[in-house]
Scaffold this motif. Structure first.
Motif, PDB file in Angstrom:
ATOM      1  N   GLU A   1      35.173 -19.488 -92.999  1.00  0.00           N
ATOM      2  CA  GLU A   1      34.402 -20.770 -93.815  1.00  0.00           C
ATOM      3  C   GLU A   1      35.251 -21.022 -94.928  1.00  0.00           C
ATOM      4  O   GLU A   1      35.718 -20.158 -95.537  1.00  0.00           O
TER       5      GLU A   1
ATOM      6  N   THR B   1      31.968 -26.372 -95.832  1.00  0.00           N
ATOM      7  CA  THR B   1      30.929 -26.692 -96.386  1.00  0.00           C
ATOM      8  C   THR B   1      30.606 -27.956 -96.970  1.00  0.00           C
ATOM      9  O   THR B   1      31.597 -28.838 -96.947  1.00  0.00           O
TER      10      THR B   1
ATOM     11  N   ALA C   1      26.105 -29.610-102.849  1.00  0.00           N
ATOM     12  CA  ALA C   1      24.858 -29.623-102.926  1.00  0.00           C
ATOM     13  C   ALA C   1      24.472 -31.005-102.935  1.00  0.00           C
ATOM     14  O   ALA C   1      24.984 -32.034-103.711  1.00  0.00           O
TER      15      ALA C   1
ATOM     16  N   ALA D   1      24.053 -27.329 -89.156  1.00  0.00           N
ATOM     17  CA  ALA D   1      23.244 -28.077 -89.778  1.00  0.00           C
ATOM     18  C   ALA D   1      22.274 -27.347 -90.580  1.00  0.00           C
ATOM     19  O   ALA D   1      21.650 -26.287 -90.329  1.00  0.00           O
ATOM     20  N   LEU D   2      22.172 -27.978 -91.964  1.00  0.00           N
ATOM     21  CA  LEU D   2      21.596 -27.297 -92.991  1.00  0.00           C
ATOM     22  C   LEU D   2      20.356 -28.362 -93.516  1.00  0.00           C
ATOM     23  O   LEU D   2      20.647 -29.529 -93.669  1.00  0.00           O
TER      24      LEU D   2
ATOM     25  N   ASP E   1      20.412 -28.053-100.431  1.00  0.00           N
ATOM     26  CA  ASP E   1      19.918 -28.017-101.666  1.00  0.00           C
ATOM     27  C   ASP E   1      19.970 -29.135-102.624  1.00  0.00           C
ATOM     28  O   ASP E   1      21.048 -29.636-102.668  1.00  0.00           O
TER      29      ASP E   1
ATOM     30  N   TYR F   1      13.698 -30.713 -93.759  1.00  0.00           N
ATOM     31  CA  TYR F   1      14.069 -29.161 -93.028  1.00  0.00           C
ATOM     32  C   TYR F   1      15.053 -29.220 -92.307  1.00  0.00           C
ATOM     33  O   TYR F   1      15.189 -30.282 -91.618  1.00  0.00           O
TER      34      TYR F   1
ATOM     35  N   ALA G   1      21.518 -21.858 -90.298  1.00  0.00           N
ATOM     36  CA  ALA G   1      21.292 -20.805 -91.112  1.00  0.00           C
ATOM     37  C   ALA G   1      20.260 -19.931 -90.890  1.00  0.00           C
ATOM     38  O   ALA G   1      19.339 -20.324 -90.428  1.00  0.00           O
TER      39      ALA G   1
ATOM     40  N   TYR H   1      18.426 -16.106 -92.638  1.00  0.00           N
ATOM     41  CA  TYR H   1      18.329 -15.202 -93.712  1.00  0.00           C
ATOM     42  C   TYR H   1      17.794 -14.034 -93.327  1.00  0.00           C
ATOM     43  O   TYR H   1      16.569 -13.826 -93.697  1.00  0.00           O
TER      44      TYR H   1
ATOM     45  N   ALA I   1      11.623 -18.780 -99.815  1.00  0.00           N
ATOM     46  CA  ALA I   1      10.368 -18.455 -98.923  1.00  0.00           C
ATOM     47  C   ALA I   1       9.325 -17.428 -99.571  1.00  0.00           C
ATOM     48  O   ALA I   1       9.937 -16.436-100.625  1.00  0.00           O
TER      49      ALA I   1
ATOM     50  N   LYS J   1      13.608 -23.840 -85.942  1.00  0.00           N
ATOM     51  CA  LYS J   1      14.908 -24.548 -86.069  1.00  0.00           C
ATOM     52  C   LYS J   1      15.683 -24.181 -84.590  1.00  0.00           C
ATOM     53  O   LYS J   1      16.353 -25.217 -84.362  1.00  0.00           O
TER      54      LYS J   1
ATOM     55  N   TYR K   1      33.116 -15.710 -95.292  1.00  0.00           N
ATOM     56  CA  TYR K   1      33.203 -16.513 -96.211  1.00  0.00           C
ATOM     57  C   TYR K   1      34.451 -16.242 -96.981  1.00  0.00           C
ATOM     58  O   TYR K   1      34.521 -15.359 -97.932  1.00  0.00           O
TER      59      TYR K   1
HETATM   60  P1  FAD Z   1      15.783 -24.649 -93.706  1.00  0.00           P
HETATM   61  O1  FAD Z   1      15.963 -23.807 -92.343  1.00  0.00           O
HETATM   62  O2  FAD Z   1      15.131 -25.920 -93.677  1.00  0.00           O
HETATM   63  O3  FAD Z   1      14.870 -23.751 -94.743  1.00  0.00           O
HETATM   64  C1  FAD Z   1      14.510 -23.838 -96.234  1.00  0.00           C
HETATM   65  C2  FAD Z   1      13.186 -23.205 -96.616  1.00  0.00           C
HETATM   66  O4  FAD Z   1      12.202 -24.212 -96.102  1.00  0.00           O
HETATM   67  C3  FAD Z   1      12.999 -21.939 -96.238  1.00  0.00           C
HETATM   68  O5  FAD Z   1      12.348 -21.198 -97.142  1.00  0.00           O
HETATM   69  C4  FAD Z   1      12.262 -22.020 -95.028  1.00  0.00           C
HETATM   70  O6  FAD Z   1      11.240 -20.789 -94.733  1.00  0.00           O
HETATM   71  C5  FAD Z   1      11.409 -23.243 -95.453  1.00  0.00           C
HETATM   72  N1  FAD Z   1      11.001 -24.244 -94.383  1.00  0.00           N
HETATM   73  C6  FAD Z   1      11.464 -24.386 -93.161  1.00  0.00           C
HETATM   74  N2  FAD Z   1      10.553 -25.378 -92.310  1.00  0.00           N
HETATM   75  C7  FAD Z   1       9.452 -25.455 -92.929  1.00  0.00           C
HETATM   76  C8  FAD Z   1       8.374 -25.925 -92.664  1.00  0.00           C
HETATM   77  N3  FAD Z   1       8.004 -26.941 -91.452  1.00  0.00           N
HETATM   78  N4  FAD Z   1       7.270 -26.072 -93.695  1.00  0.00           N
HETATM   79  C9  FAD Z   1       7.449 -25.185 -94.729  1.00  0.00           C
HETATM   80  N5  FAD Z   1       8.504 -24.623 -94.953  1.00  0.00           N
HETATM   81  C10 FAD Z   1       9.678 -24.722 -94.221  1.00  0.00           C
HETATM   82  N6  FAD Z   1      24.242 -25.260 -98.767  1.00  0.00           N
HETATM   83  C11 FAD Z   1      24.986 -26.368 -98.975  1.00  0.00           C
HETATM   84  O7  FAD Z   1      24.653 -27.177 -99.982  1.00  0.00           O
HETATM   85  N7  FAD Z   1      26.034 -26.788 -98.390  1.00  0.00           N
HETATM   86  C12 FAD Z   1      26.668 -25.963 -97.443  1.00  0.00           C
HETATM   87  O8  FAD Z   1      27.647 -26.367 -96.836  1.00  0.00           O
HETATM   88  C13 FAD Z   1      25.951 -24.824 -97.300  1.00  0.00           C
HETATM   89  N8  FAD Z   1      26.309 -23.924 -95.926  1.00  0.00           N
HETATM   90  C14 FAD Z   1      25.555 -23.001 -95.703  1.00  0.00           C
HETATM   91  C15 FAD Z   1      25.871 -22.178 -94.596  1.00  0.00           C
HETATM   92  C16 FAD Z   1      25.268 -20.957 -94.265  1.00  0.00           C
HETATM   93  C17 FAD Z   1      25.520 -20.227 -93.231  1.00  0.00           C
HETATM   94  C18 FAD Z   1      24.212 -20.556 -95.140  1.00  0.00           C
HETATM   95  C19 FAD Z   1      23.258 -19.453 -94.596  1.00  0.00           C
HETATM   96  C20 FAD Z   1      23.677 -21.492 -95.925  1.00  0.00           C
HETATM   97  C21 FAD Z   1      24.334 -22.603 -96.346  1.00  0.00           C
HETATM   98  N9  FAD Z   1      24.057 -23.239 -97.455  1.00  0.00           N
HETATM   99  C22 FAD Z   1      24.714 -24.472 -97.797  1.00  0.00           C
HETATM  100  C23 FAD Z   1      22.806 -23.252 -98.252  1.00  0.00           C
HETATM  101  C24 FAD Z   1      21.343 -23.747 -97.583  1.00  0.00           C
HETATM  102  O9  FAD Z   1      21.806 -25.229 -97.547  1.00  0.00           O
HETATM  103  C25 FAD Z   1      20.374 -23.405 -98.560  1.00  0.00           C
HETATM  104  O10 FAD Z   1      20.117 -22.012 -98.246  1.00  0.00           O
HETATM  105  C26 FAD Z   1      19.030 -24.247 -98.294  1.00  0.00           C
HETATM  106  O11 FAD Z   1      18.208 -23.902 -99.390  1.00  0.00           O
HETATM  107  C27 FAD Z   1      18.311 -24.170 -97.254  1.00  0.00           C
HETATM  108  O12 FAD Z   1      18.931 -24.618 -96.018  1.00  0.00           O
HETATM  109  P2  FAD Z   1      18.269 -24.082 -94.633  1.00  0.00           P
HETATM  110  O13 FAD Z   1      19.307 -25.085 -93.664  1.00  0.00           O
HETATM  111  O14 FAD Z   1      18.383 -22.847 -94.416  1.00  0.00           O
HETATM  112  O15 FAD Z   1      16.935 -24.804 -94.630  1.00  0.00           O
END
Ligand code: FAD
Length: 279
Positions: A10, A41, A44, A97-98, A101, A115, A136, A138, A145, A158, A261
């Motif tokens: 990455e 990446t 934000a 796909a993320l 934040d 989400y 992603a 965790y 969470a 997801k 990373y």
């Molecule tokens: P989600 O899977 O949507 O989850 C986010 C939170 O919402 C979790 O607490 C989950 O439990 C909760 N949730 C999910 N669905 C629901 C629902 N239906 N109802 C209620 N709660 C729900 N960030 C960046 O800005 N740019 C990047 O390039 C980037 N790359 C990353 C690469 C990896 C491998 C990882 C692990 C993280 C990366 N991140 C990146 C960070 C990531 O964007 C953050 O951790 C973000 O807060 C969550 O993204 P997610 O896709 O995991 O979200």
């Protein structure tokens, strides 16, 4: 290592010309190791959207299969559709796909999709099976969470929305990963869950990242790193020992690959690659 274990890398989009030159130097060294693919990446709240696309093109020009990260927070469906269409025209076949934040302190509109599961569903709806979708995971729980079981259920949703594989947040405790994989598989998840591997090079930076993303630094690692102070060579040597042991344990116990990373630095990832004999 078995032939089926894929190693990916990455990078992040550089902020200026000097950083861009460093990225090119690092990427050339690391691509010579023939990773399965590299990912780039996304800032934000989508703050480096153009930077991600430019860096992906750079990686493609260096002859590598490149996967942009795409976050949905703050975006509209037409914006996302436009990005997906451009990536498709560019020959991109894989996307991370993320949710993403919002930039800290900026508040603002969180967009149409809330989400990552909704983004995965949107990509499938818009682009069919064109993209291989990574999501992603965790092992130590997403930092926002509050319940481990609900967080796992959201991960399962997801994957069911159409993800092909997952990359984890980094961790230093392999049991957290094994436990997460076992629980996800018990809920019917069959896609590969690839551990994300963070090199240890700088204690202050690692502490800051870990506080933000909820990765626990074990006490013994913190104390050893604090002891080294500014002694970069010792931190690097210690980091390569710790992370290569962790990585080997993961590979020996069935991890489907490793996602490094790189932080746009070649040397530590190269040292780990060599120590693990990944060629
Ligand atoms: P989600 O899977 O949507 O989850 C986010 C939170 O919402 C979790 O607490 C989950 O439990 C909760 N949730 C999910 N669905 C629901 C629902 N239906 N109802 C209620 N709660 C729900 N960030 C960046 O800005 N740019 C990047 O390039 C980037 N790359 C990353 C690469 C990896 C491998 C990882 C692990 C993280 C990366 N991140 C990146 C960070 C990531 O964007 C953050 O951790 C973000 O807060 C969550 O993204 P997610 O896709 O995991 O979200």
């Amino acid at each position: 290592m078995s032939g089926k274990q894929a190693i990916s890398l990455e990078f992040f989009p550089p902020r200026d010309i000097a950083a861009q030159e460093k990225l090119v130097r690092s990427a050339k060294q690391l691509l010579a190791l023939h990773p399965a693919y590299v990912s780039v990446t996304f800032g934000a709240g989508g703050s480096t959207r153009a930077g991600t696309a430019d860096t992906v093109r750079l990686m493609q020009n260096l002859g590598c299969d490149a996967a942009p990260h795409l976050s949905c927070i703050g975006a509209t469906r037409p914006m996302l559709a436009d990005i997906l269409d451009r990536y498709r025209e560019q020959g991109i076949k894989r996307i991370v796909a993320l949710r993403g934040d919002l930039p800290s302190g900026m508040g603002g509109d969180s967009g149409e999709l809330h989400y990552a599961s909704e983004l995965v569903a949107f990509i499938r709806e818009h682009s069919g099976d064109w993209f291989h979708i990574e999501v992603a995971a965790y092992p130590e729980m997403h930092p926002q969470a509050t319940h481990a079981e609900a967080d796992l259920d959201h991960f399962v949703t997801k994957v069911r929305a159409g993800a092909n594989s997952a990359i984890t947040q980094y961790f230093f405790n392999a049991d957290a990963y094994y436990d997460f994989v076992d629980r996800a598989q018990a809920k019917g998840v069959a896609v590969p869950i690839v551990p994300g591997i963070m090199p240890i090079t700088n204690y202050a930076q690692l502490s800051r990242f870990s506080n933000m993303c909820g990765a626990e630094i074990p006490r013994w690692i913190r104390l050893r790193l604090a002891d080294y102070g500014d002694d970069k060579a010792s931190i690097k040597a210690f980091g390569v020992d710790v992370i290569s042991r962790l990585s080997q344990d993961l590979l020996d116990n069935g991890a489907p690959g490793l996602h490094f990373y790189t932080l746009n630095n070649a040397d530590v990832t190269m040292a780990l690659w060599k120590r693990l004999d990944l060629s």
